[in-house]
Design an enzyme around this catalytic site. Structure first.
Site, PDB file in Angstrom:
ATOM      1  N   LYS A 187       0.838  -1.200   0.000  1.00 30.19           N
ATOM      2  CA  LYS A 187       0.000   0.000   0.000  1.00 30.19           C
ATOM      3  C   LYS A 187       0.872   1.249   0.000  1.00 30.19           C
ATOM      4  O   LYS A 187       2.010   1.214   0.452  1.00 30.19           O
ATOM      5  CB  LYS A 187      -0.873   0.019   1.271  1.00 30.19           C
ATOM      6  CG  LYS A 187      -1.983  -1.017   1.293  1.00 30.19           C
ATOM      7  CD  LYS A 187      -2.794  -0.905   2.567  1.00 30.19           C
ATOM      8  CE  LYS A 187      -3.920  -1.934   2.597  1.00 30.19           C
ATOM      9  NZ  LYS A 187      -4.952  -1.715   1.585  1.00 30.19           N
ATOM     10  N   ARG A 240     -10.207 -11.731   1.935  1.00 29.06           N
ATOM     11  CA  ARG A 240     -11.009 -12.833   1.394  1.00 29.06           C
ATOM     12  C   ARG A 240     -10.241 -14.154   1.455  1.00 29.06           C
ATOM     13  O   ARG A 240     -10.834 -15.222   1.534  1.00 29.06           O
ATOM     14  CB  ARG A 240     -11.465 -12.492  -0.031  1.00 29.06           C
ATOM     15  CG  ARG A 240     -10.357 -12.333  -1.024  1.00 29.06           C
ATOM     16  CD  ARG A 240     -10.781 -11.577  -2.278  1.00 29.06           C
ATOM     17  NE  ARG A 240     -10.898 -10.140  -2.051  1.00 29.06           N
ATOM     18  CZ  ARG A 240     -11.279  -9.270  -2.967  1.00 29.06           C
ATOM     19  NH1 ARG A 240     -11.589  -9.677  -4.188  1.00 29.06           N
ATOM     20  NH2 ARG A 240     -11.356  -7.990  -2.689  1.00 29.06           N
TER      21      ARG A 240
HETATM   22  N1  BES Z   1      -8.122  -3.890   4.454  1.00 28.79           N
HETATM   23  C1  BES Z   1      -8.262  -3.493   3.107  1.00 28.79           C
HETATM   24  C2  BES Z   1      -9.569  -2.772   2.847  1.00 28.79           C
HETATM   25  C3  BES Z   1      -9.654  -1.355   3.331  1.00 28.79           C
HETATM   26  C4  BES Z   1      -9.063  -0.339   2.636  1.00 28.79           C
HETATM   27  C5  BES Z   1     -10.414  -1.057   4.435  1.00 28.79           C
HETATM   28  C6  BES Z   1      -9.190   0.966   3.073  1.00 28.79           C
HETATM   29  C7  BES Z   1     -10.552   0.241   4.856  1.00 28.79           C
HETATM   30  C8  BES Z   1      -9.940   1.251   4.185  1.00 28.79           C
HETATM   31  C9  BES Z   1      -8.254  -4.713   2.210  1.00 28.79           C
HETATM   32  O1  BES Z   1      -7.458  -5.767   2.603  1.00 28.79           O
HETATM   33  C10 BES Z   1      -7.731  -4.258   0.892  1.00 28.79           C
HETATM   34  O2  BES Z   1      -6.601  -3.899   0.819  1.00 28.79           O
HETATM   35  N2  BES Z   1      -8.589  -4.282  -0.108  1.00 28.79           N
HETATM   36  C11 BES Z   1      -8.223  -3.872  -1.401  1.00 28.79           C
HETATM   37  C12 BES Z   1      -8.773  -4.892  -2.348  1.00 28.79           C
HETATM   38  C13 BES Z   1      -8.283  -4.738  -3.749  1.00 28.79           C
HETATM   39  C14 BES Z   1      -6.797  -5.032  -3.829  1.00 28.79           C
HETATM   40  C15 BES Z   1      -9.067  -5.692  -4.607  1.00 28.79           C
HETATM   41  C16 BES Z   1      -8.848  -2.504  -1.639  1.00 28.79           C
HETATM   42  O3  BES Z   1      -9.960  -2.258  -1.171  1.00 28.79           O
HETATM   43  O4  BES Z   1      -8.203  -1.685  -2.269  1.00 28.79           O
HETATM   44 MN    MN Z   2      -5.463  -5.536   1.927  1.00 23.38          MN
END
Ligand code: BES
Ligand code: MN
Ligand code: ZN
Length: 496
Positions: free
Chosen positions: A279, A353
C-alpha cells in the site's frame, strides 16, 4: 474507567446529582425536566432563552451553575434542534453530546433526563438503551499506550442516572450495559497498535474471555494445525510475516444441545501492509484497524455470553498479519484453500477474502444454521457507502431483512448490495478456480461474490465494515461497530 448506570429516583428540581441534564428545542420549548427546573428556579431558564444566552441548536451545550431553588449544583442544557425533526438518531446524538460536555465538568455523577423525551416510534426501553450506548461511547477513552497518568485531581464521570418509567424493569439496562461492554472490548482491540495486538495477542484475549466466563469453550489453532487442515489461502497471507497466524474458535452453548449454532466469523488482519502489492505510505497506519471484524465478532460474542443468551453461538477469527517479508506470497501465486478450490493471488492486498474463505470453510464443521462474516474488506465499500453504513451482502432475503432491522433498531445501520450471478465472471482466471481480484468495478460486491463461493448450502451474510469500523484521522478511534447490530440480531433470535 467505565460508566455505571442507574435509574433516577427524584424529580429534576429535587435531584441531588452533581449535574442534571435537560433539553431545549430550537424554538425555545423546554423538555419536561427543564420545565420543572425552570419553575423551581423562578423562570431563570426561560429568561436565558429569551435573552438569547441559551440556544436549542442541535449539539449545543450550556452549563448553568447554582440555580436558586434547584437542589443540584449544575444544570446542563442540551440543544435538541427542531422539535419536528427530533428522531432516534438526534436523540442518541443529544445523549452523546451531553456526556461529552459532562466529561469536561468536575463531576463524578449526573442525572440524564433526556430519556423522558418523546422519540417517534420508540418506547422507554429503547430510549434507555440508546442513551446508555451513546453515553458509554462518549465516556470511553483509549489509555493503553500512554505513560500512566497521575490520578486525576478533578473527579471523573463515573455514574450516570437515567430517567425511566417506574414500570420499566432492569432488562433494558442490563442489555445495554452488556452491549456497551462488547463495544468497548471491540474498540480497545481495534485501537491497540499492531505491535501489541498481534495474531497471538488476539488468541490470548479469546482465551482470557473464555477463562472469565464459565460455559465458554475456546480453541486457538496454530500454524501447524492450520497446515494440517489445508488452509493454504490463510497460510499464504501469513507467510510474509514474522508474526505467526492463529485461528480462534469460541463456543457458547446457551441453547439446547441439538440447536444448530449461529456462527460469527471476523477478519483479523492485525496489520495490512498490502504485502508485496504494498500500500502507499500515506494512511497505511490505519491498517492497524484491519482486525476490526475480529474485534466486532469477539465483542458481540462477549455481550451474548454476558447476557447468557439462550442460543448456541460460535465465533471464528482467522488472525494474520499481511507483510511483505522475504517469504511473502507473490502476485500470480496459486494457493489451495481448505475447501479444495484453488485461488490465483493476483493482488496480495486482497488478503481478507483469502483468510476468510478458509475460516468460512472451517466454521462449517459446527453445522451452523446461519453464518455471518464481518470484515474491513474493501475500500470500494467505503467509496459506495461512506463511513455511515456497513455493506451487507447475502442471497438470503430473510436474513438480509433481519440484519437490516437489527441495524436500524440500534442506529448501527447497514445497507444491502447485490450478489447477483452477473458479477461472478469478474473472478475468472486462466490459472485457478478463481482469482482473488475482481477488476475495476464493484469491488465490494466481487469480494462478497468470492466469499459466497465458500458458503454454498448455508444461510450466510457478509458485512463489509471498512467504512464503519473506525473514525479517520490522528485521533480517529475504532467505533465498535457492528457490535450493536450483531447483538440486536442475536437478541431478536433469542426471542427478546
Ligand atoms: N483492508 C483493506 C480494505 C480497506 C481499505 C479497508 C481501506 C478500509 C480502508 C483490504 O485488505 C484491501 O486492501 N482491499 C483492497 C482490495 C483490492 C486489492 C481488490 C482494496 O480495497 O483496495
Ligand atoms: Mn489488503
Ligand atoms: Zn485488509
Amino acid at each position: 474507567m467505565s460508566l455505571q448506570f442507574t435509574f433516577i429516583e427524584h424529580a429534576a428540581e429535587t435531584c441531588t446529582a452533581a449535574c442534571l441534564v435537560v433539553g431545549l428545542f430550537a424554538d425555545g420549548t423546554l423538555s419536561p425536566a427543564a420545565q420543572r427546573v425552570d419553575a423551581a428556579a423562578n423562570g431563570a431558564i426561560a429568561r436565558l432563552v429569551a435573552s438569547g444566552d441559551l440556544s436549542g441548536k442541535l449539539g449545543s451545550t450550556h452549563t448553568l451553575f447554582g440555580l436558586a431553588g434547584v437542589h443540584a449544583a449544575r444544570v446542563l442544557v442540551v440543544g435538541l434542534g427542531e422539535a419536528a425533526k427530533f428522531d432516534a438518531a438526534r436523540y442518541a446524538k443529544a445523549c452523546g453530546d451531553a456526556v461529552r460536555a459532562l466529561r469536561a465538568l468536575p463531576v463524578d455523577n449526573a442525572a440524564l433526563y433526556l430519556s423522558e423525551l418523546e422519540v417517534l416510534g420508540k418506547d422507554s426501553a429503547w430510549k434507555l438503551r440508546a442513551a446508555i450506548l451513546a453515553a458509554d461511547a462518549q465516556a470511553y477513552q483509549y489509555a493503553a499506550t500512554f505513560k500512566p497518568r497521575d490520578k486525576a485531581k478533578t473527579p471523573e464521570l463515573a455514574t450516570l442516572a437515567l430517567a425511566a418509567p417506574k414500570a420499566l424493569d432492569d432488562s433494558a439496562l442490563t442489555q445495554a450495559a452488556a452491549i456497551a461492554r462488547g463495544v468497548r472490548f471491540a474498540r480497545e482491540l481495534g485501537n491497540l497498535p499492531p505491535n501489541i495486538c498481534t495474531p497471538a495477542y488476539l488468541g490470548e484475549q479469546a482465551r482470557k474471555l473464555a477463562a472469565e466466563h464459565p460455559g465458554v469453550h475456546c480453541e486457538v489453532l496454530e500454524e501447524a494445525d492450520l497446515r494440517r487442515l489445508g488452509m493454504g489461502a490463510l497460510l499464504g497471507v501469513a507467510q510474509g510475516s514474522a508474526n505467526a497466524p492463529r485461528l480462534i474458535a469460541l463456543e457458547w452453548k446457551g441453547g439446547s444441545a441439538d440447536d444448530k449454532p449461529y456462527a460469527l466469523v471476523g477478519k483479523g488482519v492485525t496489520f495490512d501492509s498490502g504485502g508485496i502489492s504494498i500500500k502507499p505510505s500515506a494512511g497505511m497506519e490505519e491498517m492497524k484497524f484491519d482486525m476490526c471484524g475480529a474485534a466486532g465478532v469477539l465483542g458481540a460474542f462477549l455481550a451474548a455470553v454476558e447476557l447468557k443468551l439462550p442460543l448456541n453461538l460460535v465465533c471464528v477469527v482467522p488472525a494474520v498479519e499481511n507483510m511483505p517479508g522475504s517469504n511473502a506470497q507473490r502476485p500470480s501465486d496459486v494457493v489451495t484453500t481448505m475447501s479444495g478450490l484453488t485461488v490465483e493471488v493476483l493482488n496480495t492486498d486482497a488478503e481478507g477474502r483469502l483468510i476468510l474463505c478458509d475460516a468460512l470453510t472451517y466454521v462449517q464443521k459446527y453445522q451452523p444454521q446461519v453464518i455471518i462474516d464481518v470484515a474491513t474488506l474493501t475500500g470500494a465499500c467505503v467509496v459506495a457507502l461512506g463511513k455511515h453504513a456497513s455493506g451487507l451482502m447475502t442471497q438470503d432475503d430473510t436474513l438480509a431483512d433481519e440484519l437490516l432491522a437489527a441495524g436500524n433498531a440500534t442506529l448501527d445501520r447497514a445497507w444491502r448490495l447485490p450478489l447477483w450471478e452477473d458479477y461472478h465472471s469478474q473472478l475468472e482466471t486462466g490459472y485457478a478456480d478463481l482469482a482473488n481480484l475482481g477488476g475495476k468495478y464493484a469491488g465490494a460486491i466481487t469480494a462478497g461474490c468470492f466469499l459466497s463461493r465458500f458458503t454454498e448450502g448455508f444461510r450466510w451474510a457478509h458485512l463489509d465494515i471498512a467504512g464503519s469500523a473506525w473514525d479517520e484521522g490522528r485521533k480517529g478511534s475504532a467505533t465498535g461497530r457492528p457490535v450493536p447490530l450483531l447483538v440486536q440480531y442475536l437478541l431478536d433470535r433469542a426471542g427478546n
